[in-house]
Design an enzyme around this catalytic site. Structure first.
Site, mmCIF file in Angstrom:
data_model
loop_
_atom_site.group_PDB
_atom_site.id
_atom_site.type_symbol
_atom_site.label_atom_id
_atom_site.label_comp_id
_atom_site.label_asym_id
_atom_site.label_seq_id
_atom_site.Cartn_x
_atom_site.Cartn_y
_atom_site.Cartn_z
ATOM 1 N NE ARG A 1 -5.478 102.490 -6.003
ATOM 2 C CZ ARG A 1 -4.325 101.923 -5.666
ATOM 3 N NH1 ARG A 1 -4.060 100.673 -6.001
ATOM 4 N NH2 ARG A 1 -3.442 102.591 -4.966
ATOM 5 C CG HIS B 1 0.714 104.730 -6.742
ATOM 6 N ND1 HIS B 1 -0.376 103.875 -6.818
ATOM 7 C CD2 HIS B 1 1.794 103.944 -6.910
ATOM 8 C CE1 HIS B 1 0.041 102.636 -7.039
ATOM 9 N NE2 HIS B 1 1.361 102.644 -7.103
ATOM 10 C CD GLU C 1 1.638 98.283 -2.711
ATOM 11 O OE1 GLU C 1 2.862 98.369 -2.895
ATOM 12 O OE2 GLU C 1 0.939 97.372 -3.177
ATOM 13 C CG ASN D 1 -2.659 97.539 -3.157
ATOM 14 O OD1 ASN D 1 -3.854 97.744 -3.334
ATOM 15 N ND2 ASN D 1 -1.721 98.396 -3.527
ATOM 16 C CE1 TYR E 1 -0.147 93.861 -5.816
ATOM 17 C CE2 TYR E 1 -0.170 92.636 -7.869
ATOM 18 C CZ TYR E 1 -0.313 93.830 -7.185
ATOM 19 O OH TYR E 1 -0.631 94.975 -7.878
ATOM 20 C CD GLU F 1 -1.655 98.088 -6.702
ATOM 21 O OE1 GLU F 1 -0.745 97.236 -6.740
ATOM 22 O OE2 GLU F 1 -1.456 99.301 -6.532
#
Ligand code: NOJ
Length: 493
Positions: free
Chosen positions: A98, A143, A188, A328, A330, A397
């Site tokens: 990616r 991005h 995002e 994504n 985290y 991600e």
């Protein structure tokens, strides 16, 4: 020692904890990948006709905003070293890479009247190198690196940007689409809008919370939908790819089992993730956002809601513009109810109105706010399944930072094992997860934190002209997982 030798030697040294790790094989067609983004790795910021983008501008005009005055001028020098990057991916044995396209490398002014051929050639070469090595490109069209001329005339909060992005996306499909199966329009949007036009911690650094961020989001959603429709009508039949958007969030866990905290956690998910996901995967902004923002706006003296409204036609046009779901994730946060913030200045966070916090006893990564919560990804994936009617999901991600140049990164190995274990369990729960990308293939420029935070499977020596890449212990572990589809020593079917 050769890269291969290093990887095998480290693999032997890894003790793979069997205890609570899911020991089922990932499905055969599950795709493992690694991710980067143009500004964070390419460098060559003004080479071969590339135009200036908002990160070039932000960093060169206000160097003090970035840790150590770091810049992405050279970064990992991937513009020149892409073959090394592909060799690393090949060594890892991943299915896909990616990466993102730099809009101003392809279109220096942002508009399609001038195409920069060396920029186009760079991406054609990268894609060819990937395909020659059996690795699928998964391309993010945007991005975070908007051409500066487009910011000079308003950027994402201005309506013209919808058409400008749509034309850029069409050109990308035309130029590269014959060799690309997976596309993402945006990475995002929350960070683009809150970071860029709300709190101002990202380029272009505009601080207009509760206004700029909502206007930015409104156009990103329309731009995404337009790009998806262009692909659907003009390219799908011949190129047969899939187009989506990657939306990020933390998992919000209710701080207690009180009704108020359950409501607060769901509200946080809707304001954070649903803001973008609901118009695309269901329809229109979440009701809770529409109601709360309208009420607070009127009480503040505005004549209409600070959250722009879509027309019925726009709602229908945006709804369903996905072929899979990119996410994504985290970390997680506890969400608790709190008293209504008195009416004052506009603020996305007053509109949201919850108390979010991460307990001190949750394990931290190098950034204290990046707590390690592998259980959160399983809950999040299950919530996606329930809330958006079980779409096919690619985790585009997931990863962990550290702030030293450690090669034997056992904490990162544990992170990947534990998060992936929960992804595997989510698949057993019935969530349709079809792929996963580690952030990141290599250490790179971490925005405002410069090079102080390192997420790579590969270490990059930013003090050497060669930007020498060295595999970490986590690269060995990820290679084993990508090759065997198993997180522990031996797996069950
Ligand atoms: C989110 C962003 O997409 C990426 O650019 C960033 O480096 C990582 N997460 C880590 O913070």
């Amino acid at each position: 020692m050769s890269v291969r030798g290093f990887i095998f030697c480290c693999l032997l040294a890894i003790s793979i904890a069997q205890d609570e790790t899911n020991n089922k094989l990932f499905p055969k067609d599950f795709m493992f990948g690694a991710a980067t983004a143009s500004y964070q790795v390419e460098g060559a910021w003004d080479e071969d006709g590339k135009g200036e983008n908002i990160w070039d501008h932000h960093i060169h005009s206000s160097p003090e905003l970035i840790a150590n005055n770091d810049t992405g001028d050279v970064a990992c020098d991937s513009y020149h070293k892409y073959k090394e990057d592909v060799a690393m991916l090949k060594e890892l044995g991943v299915d896909f890479y990616r990466f993102s396209l730099s809009w101003s490398r392809i279109l220096p002014t942002g508009f399609v009247n001038k195409v920069n051929l060396p920029g186009v050639t760079y991406y054609q070469n990268l894609i060819k190198e990937l395909k020659d090595n059996g690795i699928e490109p998964l391309i993010t069209i945007y991005h975070w690196d908007l051409p500066q001329p487009l910011q000079d005339i308003g950027g994402w909060p201005s309506e013209f940007i919808v058409e400008a992005f749509a034309e850029y996306a069409r050109l990308c499909f035309e130029l590269f689409g014959d060799n690309v199966k997976y596309w993402l329009t945006f990475n995002e949007p929350y960070q683009i809008c809150i970071g860029g036009y709300g709190l101002g911690y990202n380029a272009p650094g505009i601080k207009l919370t509760g206004l700029g961020d909502y206007m930015c989001a409104h156009h990103i959603l329309q731009a995404h939908a337009k790009a998806w429709h262009i692909y659907d009508q003009e390219f799908r039949a011949t190129q047969q790819g899939q187009v989506s958007i990657t939306i990020d969030t933390m998992w919000y866990e209710p701080a207690s089992d009180s009704e108020e905290d359950l409501v607060a956690a769901e509200r946080a998910l809707q304001f954070d993730f649903g803001w973008y996901a609901n118009p695309i995967y269901n329809s229109d902004y979440p009701e809770i956002m529409k109601t709360r923002i309208a009420e607070r706006s009127l009480a503040e003296g505005f004549k209409q809601s600070r959250l722009p409204a879509f027309t019925d036609e726009e709602i229908a046009y945006i709804s369903g513009t996905f072929d899979y779901m990119g996410v994504n994730m985290y970390t997680s946060m506890l969400a608790a109810a709190k008293d209504e913030v008195p009416i004052a200045e506009p603020s996305y966070f007053y509109d949201l109105g919850i108390d979010g916090y991460q307990p001190d006893d949750w394990e931290s990564a190098s950034i204290s706010t990046s707590k390690i919560t592998p259980w959160g990804i399983r809950k999040f994936l299950n919530w996606l399944k329930e809330t958006y009617n079980n779409p096919a999901i690619i985790v585009t991600e997931n990863g962990i930072p550290d702030n030293s140049s450690v090669i034997d990164d056992v904490k990162r190995v544990r992170f990947y094992r534990d998060y992936l274990s929960n992804v595997r369990s989510a698949i057993e729960d019935g969530v349709n997860v079809i792929g996963y990308a580690a952030w990141s293939l290599m250490d790179n420029f971490e925005w405002g934190l410069g090079y102080t935070q390192k997420f790579g499977l590969y270490h990059v020596d930013f003090d050497s002209i060669n930007r020498t890449r060295t595999p970490k212990t986590s690269a060995a572990y990820y290679k084993k997982v990508a090759e065997t589809h198993c997180l522990v020593d031996t797996c069950e079917e």
